[in-house]
Scaffold this motif. Structure first.
Motif, PDB file in Angstrom:
ATOM      1  N   ASN A  35      25.410 -38.912  -7.833  1.00 21.85           N
ATOM      2  CA  ASN A  35      24.680 -37.978  -6.248  1.00 21.85           C
ATOM      3  C   ASN A  35      25.439 -37.213  -6.211  1.00 21.85           C
ATOM      4  OD1 ASN A  35      24.242 -36.900  -4.312  1.00 21.85           O
ATOM      5  ND2 ASN A  35      23.051 -39.287  -3.110  1.00 21.85           N
ATOM      6  N   LYS A  36      25.024 -36.001  -6.664  1.00 17.03           N
ATOM      7  CA  LYS A  36      25.873 -34.538  -6.698  1.00 17.03           C
ATOM      8  C   LYS A  36      25.704 -34.136  -5.416  1.00 17.03           C
ATOM      9  CE  LYS A  36      26.978 -34.726 -11.533  1.00 17.03           C
ATOM     10  NZ  LYS A  36      28.348 -34.413 -11.737  1.00 17.03           N
ATOM     11  N   ILE A  37      24.901 -34.257  -4.205  1.00 14.38           N
ATOM     12  CA  ILE A  37      25.171 -33.685  -3.527  1.00 14.38           C
ATOM     13  C   ILE A  37      25.516 -34.018  -2.089  1.00 14.38           C
ATOM     14  CG2 ILE A  37      22.543 -32.451  -3.848  1.00 14.38           C
ATOM     15  CD1 ILE A  37      21.478 -34.756  -1.956  1.00 14.38           C
ATOM     16  N   ILE A  75      29.851 -45.835 -11.404  1.00 13.23           N
ATOM     17  CA  ILE A  75      30.205 -44.558 -10.710  1.00 13.23           C
ATOM     18  C   ILE A  75      30.248 -43.740 -11.893  1.00 13.23           C
ATOM     19  CG2 ILE A  75      31.705 -43.583  -8.965  1.00 13.23           C
ATOM     20  CD1 ILE A  75      30.166 -45.829  -7.885  1.00 13.23           C
ATOM     21  N   ASN A  76      29.541 -42.644 -11.204  1.00  9.55           N
ATOM     22  CA  ASN A  76      29.747 -41.809 -12.109  1.00  9.55           C
ATOM     23  C   ASN A  76      30.392 -40.367 -11.600  1.00  9.55           C
ATOM     24  OD1 ASN A  76      27.921 -39.234 -13.922  1.00  9.55           O
ATOM     25  ND2 ASN A  76      27.957 -37.941 -12.276  1.00  9.55           N
ATOM     26  N   ASP A  77      31.527 -40.056 -12.176  1.00  4.79           N
ATOM     27  CA  ASP A  77      32.378 -39.027 -11.588  1.00  4.79           C
ATOM     28  C   ASP A  77      33.933 -38.857 -11.452  1.00  4.79           C
ATOM     29  OD1 ASP A  77      30.812 -36.971 -13.349  1.00  4.79           O
ATOM     30  OD2 ASP A  77      29.765 -35.897 -10.683  1.00  4.79           O
ATOM     31  N   HIS A  78      33.211 -40.485 -10.279  1.00  2.00           N
ATOM     32  CA  HIS A  78      34.782 -40.448  -9.550  1.00  2.00           C
ATOM     33  C   HIS A  78      35.167 -41.293  -9.099  1.00  2.00           C
ATOM     34  CE1 HIS A  78      32.976 -36.767  -7.077  1.00  2.00           C
ATOM     35  NE2 HIS A  78      32.235 -37.053  -7.219  1.00  2.00           N
ATOM     36  N   ILE A 129      31.993 -40.693 -17.824  1.00  5.99           N
ATOM     37  CA  ILE A 129      33.086 -39.329 -17.304  1.00  5.99           C
ATOM     38  C   ILE A 129      32.060 -38.033 -17.925  1.00  5.99           C
ATOM     39  CG2 ILE A 129      34.607 -40.176 -16.098  1.00  5.99           C
ATOM     40  CD1 ILE A 129      36.185 -40.606 -18.336  1.00  5.99           C
ATOM     41  N   GLY A 130      32.586 -37.000 -17.677  1.00  9.08           N
ATOM     42  CA  GLY A 130      32.186 -35.397 -18.723  1.00  9.08           C
ATOM     43  C   GLY A 130      32.954 -34.975 -18.832  1.00  9.08           C
ATOM     44  N   LYS A 131      32.664 -34.116 -19.767  1.00 14.05           N
ATOM     45  CA  LYS A 131      33.634 -32.354 -20.062  1.00 14.05           C
ATOM     46  C   LYS A 131      34.415 -32.468 -19.449  1.00 14.05           C
ATOM     47  CE  LYS A 131      30.685 -28.511 -20.917  1.00 14.05           C
ATOM     48  NZ  LYS A 131      29.575 -29.103 -20.530  1.00 14.05           N
ATOM     49  N   GLU A 132      33.691 -32.707 -17.997  1.00 12.41           N
ATOM     50  CA  GLU A 132      34.307 -31.607 -16.711  1.00 12.41           C
ATOM     51  C   GLU A 132      35.110 -32.848 -15.735  1.00 12.41           C
ATOM     52  OE1 GLU A 132      31.601 -29.531 -15.201  1.00 12.41           O
ATOM     53  OE2 GLU A 132      31.194 -28.236 -15.960  1.00 12.41           O
ATOM     54  N   ASP A 133      35.400 -34.046 -16.344  1.00 14.28           N
ATOM     55  CA  ASP A 133      35.726 -35.122 -15.434  1.00 14.28           C
ATOM     56  C   ASP A 133      37.288 -35.495 -15.558  1.00 14.28           C
ATOM     57  OD1 ASP A 133      33.522 -35.185 -13.521  1.00 14.28           O
ATOM     58  OD2 ASP A 133      32.738 -36.041 -15.464  1.00 14.28           O
ATOM     59  N   ILE A 134      38.160 -36.845 -15.256  1.00 19.39           N
ATOM     60  CA  ILE A 134      38.732 -36.852 -15.419  1.00 19.39           C
ATOM     61  C   ILE A 134      39.820 -37.477 -16.950  1.00 19.39           C
ATOM     62  CG2 ILE A 134      38.737 -39.445 -14.783  1.00 19.39           C
ATOM     63  CD1 ILE A 134      41.253 -40.119 -14.081  1.00 19.39           C
TER      64      ILE A 134
HETATM   65 MG   LIG Z   1      30.304 -35.465 -15.061  1.00 15.07          MG
END
Ligand SMILES: [Mg+2]
Ligand SMILES: Cc1ncc(COP(=O)(O)OP(=O)(O)O)c(N)n1
Ligand SMILES: Cc1ncsc1CCOP(=O)(O)O
Length: 217
Positions: free
Chosen positions: A41-43, A69-72, A86-91
């Motif tokens: 959830n990006k928003i 969980i995405n990103d966090h 995780i992706g290239k902008e994540d941990i």
């Molecule tokens: Mg990501």
């Protein structure tokens, strides 16, 4: 790093604010055979993310479905999820492993780059994801990945491969046939009236494709 068979449908949740609706949609997807749920959830702000992740964690535990969980990574720890994506902008992968420990799943976006995937595997990723394979209504800033990449990746990687991006009931089979262990879907699954039915149709593709393979080999 844990060793697990990653197989089947991987549901990416839509970015909605109504937690009850999110849980009901996810429950229907699980009833249709979803193996993995990714809370993305990006928003949402911190409070809403925490509330939604907690609610999904309870739901997934109830049905024995894995929650990613995405990103966090901090949210994943907080709600005792099964892992993170995780992706290239994540941990960084190694930092994520330090925080999460060896028993959690770490999935890594590798876009259309096999080299990234080989590196992710070396650093202890549990699965890698390639995509977008098709035009996605959910995420527009994507690069395009090909089925040739999937075939090549299948030969060189030992960890499971997830395909993502614009996947539909009509185009999913070719990704599975080219070596994708799992397909990650948002719009085609959650953008429909009958989520359970669509999840079941996606889930059946795995069974059928594997059967086709074994009966022709
Ligand atoms: Mg990501
Ligand atoms: C299974 C799966 N594959 C790829 C992604 C994309 O991750 P990322 O590149 O970090 O982009 P965002 O999803 O964070 O916008 C994913 N989330 N899940
Ligand atoms: C998170 C993400 N990364 C690449 S495409 C995508 C969105 C997947 O959703 P959809 O199945 O609606 O294309």
């Amino acid at each position: 790093m844990i060793s697990h068979e990653m197989n089947g449908l991987y549901a990416i949740t839509p970015g909605i604010t109504d937690t009850t609706q999110l849980c009901e949609m996810t429950r229907q997807a699980i009833a249709g055979g979803v193996q993995y749920v990714q809370y993305r959830n990006k928003i949402a702000d911190y409070r809403l993310r925490l509330a939604q992740a907690n609610a999904l964690s309870k739901l997934c535990k109830q049905y024995g479905t894995r929650l990613i969980i995405n990103d966090h990574y901090d949210l994943a720890i907080e709600v005792d999820a099964d892992g993170i994506h995780i992706g290239k902008e994540d941990i960084a992968i190694t930092d994520a492993r330090d925080y999460l420990g060896k028993n959690k799943i770490i999935g890594v976006s590798c876009y259309n780059q096999l080299e990234l995937a080989l590196g992710a595997e070396r650093m202890g990723a549990d699965y890698v994801a390639f995509g977008a394979f098709f035009c996605s209504k959910t995420k527009t800033n994507t690069v395009r990945a090909s089925t040739d990449l999937l075939s090549e990746a299948k030969k060189k990687l030992n960890i499971p491969i997830v395909a993502i991006g614009g996947i539909t009931l009509a185009n999913a089979s070719s990704l599975i046939a080219h070596g994708s262990n799992s397909i990650a879907v948002c719009h085609e699954l959650f953008g429909t009236q009958d989520i359970q039915f669509v999840a079941k149709k996606f889930s059946q593709l795995f069974f059928r494709t594997e059967q086709t393979f074994s009966s022709s080999s």
